[in-house]
Design an enzyme around this catalytic site. Structure first.
Site, PDB file in Angstrom:
ATOM      1  N   ASP A   9      -4.958   7.285  -1.716  1.00 33.68           N
ATOM      2  CA  ASP A   9      -3.621   7.427  -1.141  1.00 33.68           C
ATOM      3  C   ASP A   9      -2.639   6.602  -1.973  1.00 33.68           C
ATOM      4  OD1 ASP A   9      -2.547   7.176   2.342  1.00 33.68           O
ATOM      5  OD2 ASP A   9      -1.399   7.447   0.506  1.00 33.68           O
ATOM      6  N   ASP A 110       0.394  13.304  -2.467  1.00 31.68           N
ATOM      7  CA  ASP A 110       0.013  11.935  -2.846  1.00 31.68           C
ATOM      8  C   ASP A 110      -1.312  11.467  -2.236  1.00 31.68           C
ATOM      9  OD1 ASP A 110       0.921  11.841  -0.239  1.00 31.68           O
ATOM     10  OD2 ASP A 110       1.803   9.856  -0.458  1.00 31.68           O
ATOM     11  N   GLU A 111      -2.151  12.397  -1.799  1.00 29.87           N
ATOM     12  CA  GLU A 111      -3.428  12.018  -1.198  1.00 29.87           C
ATOM     13  C   GLU A 111      -4.504  12.995  -1.615  1.00 29.87           C
ATOM     14  OE1 GLU A 111      -3.691  11.669   3.110  1.00 29.87           O
ATOM     15  OE2 GLU A 111      -1.550  11.227   3.109  1.00 29.87           O
TER      16      GLU A 111
END
Length: 402
Positions: A9, A110-111
DNA sequence: TCTGGGGTCCTAGGACCC
DNA sequence: TCTGGGGTCCTAGGACCC
């Protein structure tokens, strides 16, 4: 067999990525001062997409209105987002993760999850994860958290522990000690409403939820959700890391006005704009849509939504817009102020239906031609923007460095 | 203080068919 | 003529995620 899953993350992704960009342009590091990224920094109605750690320490939170944050901190640095840059950062980040394991599921920009079962032993997991996060920081200039667990849920919960730039484990054997004391709201899928229902029933922690009997839980949240919550609170989750990216099931666009609109002309213009955007995206993915839906949000945030099925799937802007206009006339009295309008399509297929041209609206040809022109124009604009971007990079020598 | 934009999934009720 | 029950599809609304 027991699995080893990492959840990676990016810490305050949009803020970190903007900070890296500004640093490369020779500006100060906004991560060190109270700062936020927002959609449109000049719009009173925009909200905060990401906040720096100093900003968070002042009580500024993601999804808070910018105007509210400014009251908390008048010297707050507000910057807008650069999506081309964000996508570049995301790709770099995903590439590094993939080099640790090809069994990767991108969960958002973003993960991601990676399945490390075949790549390391449980004893090696922390040092491997540490190498991964250090590599992202050294090569790309931003930090990530890595959560390690025996399934996706535990890995995701672990990556949410102390931030930034940290590695945490949450193995099944650690659930009682590390997860059960947390508040129910910290459990994935427990949002505001579910938290309210659970605490009203006296369930405050994940541990209490884990030990709650199915009967009362089902009455509180419904059967399906009850089962999932109970499993998750006990640290169980057998969902696999999905490497195939699922196809979109719906496409939508919406616009919030700078002030509430009452003039039908304004509403119609917005509806036209979102219809163009949605239909363009349908065509770009070579879809046809069989269901059109539209909604309006009033001043008080109440929403009215209508949807309709088409006799034939379509990718024509005019067809979608006409349905949306018809539904708008059905639900709106023409005077109540409107805050936001949205339009969406679903029931997407790739089938190209043989059109019964005999029964077809003769104007459709005109509308199709209009769409082709719209698409071509959009493509030219994108090319031009990309060219300017590359040129700027070559001139300053900033982009190619990384 | 005054709340963006883009998605997914679930539920409940009504229509319709057998 | 009235009634039951199951299955499926559609629509509206709600909750959650990033």
């Amino acid at each position: 067999m027991s699995r080893i899953i990492f959840h990676i993350d990016v810490n305050s992704a949009f803020l970190s990525w903007t900070a890296v960009k500004l640093l490369r342009e020779g500006k100060a590091d906004i991560r060190l001062v109270p700062s936020v990224v927002s959609g449109d920094p000049n719009d009173r109605r925009s909200i905060i997409t990401a906040a720096s750690i100093p900003a968070k320490k002042l009580g500024i939170k993601t999804a808070q209105p910018v105007s509210m944050a400014l009251r908390t901190c008048p010297s707050l640095v507000i910057v807008g987002g650069d999506w081309t840059w964000f996508k570049q950062c995301s790709e770099g980040f995903i590439d590094i993760c993939r080099s640790f394991s090809p069994v990767l599921q991108q969960f958002s920009i973003d993960e991601c999850f990676i399945d490390m079962t075949q790549r390391c032993t449980p004893e090696q997991a922390v040092s491997v994860a540490t190498r991964l996060k250090d590599r992202v920081r050294e090569e790309l200039g931003f930090t990530v958290n890595v959560g390690i667990g025996s399934n996706k849920l535990l890995a995701k919960m672990a990556s949410d522990f102390e931030k930034p730039d940290k590695v945490h484990t949450l193995w099944q054997s650690e659930v009682e000690q590390k997860m059960w004391p947390l508040g129910v709201r910290d459990l994935l899928w427990v949002g505001k409403k579910t938290e309210e229902r659970l605490t009203a029933y006296g369930i405050d922690t994940i541990g209490q939820l884990a030990q709650l009997e199915m009967g009362p839980l089902t009455r509180l949240v419904g059967q399906k959700f009850a089962h999932q919550l109970h499993e998750n609170a006990n640290g169980r989750d057998d969902s696999p890391v999905e490497t195939e990216r699922a196809e979109a099931k719906s496409i939508s666009a919406e616009r919030t006005f700078s002030h509430d609109y009452t003039d039908p002309k304004d509403i119609d213009r917005a509806l036209f704009n979102v219809a163009c955007i949605v239909a363009h995206r349908i065509r770009r993915h070579d879809f046809r849509a069989s269901t059109v839906s539209m909604f309006i949000k009033y001043k008080d945030f109440s929403v009215v939504q209508r949807q309709t099925s088409l006799s034939q799937p379509t990718d024509v802007t005019a067809v979608i817009l006409n349905e949306a206009r018809r539904m708008l006339r059905e639900v709106w009295d023409g005077t109540t102020p409107i805050r936001q309008v949205g339009l969406g399509v679903s029931k997407l297929t790739h089938e190209s239906v043989i059109q019964m041209s005999l029964f077809e609206d003769p104007k459709l040809d005109y509308y199709r031609a209009w769409d082709r022109q719209y698409d071509a124009q959009k493509a030219r604009a994108e090319d031009a923007r990309m060219l300017a971007y590359e040129k700027h990079g070559a001139d300053t020598g900033k982009i190619q460095e990384g």
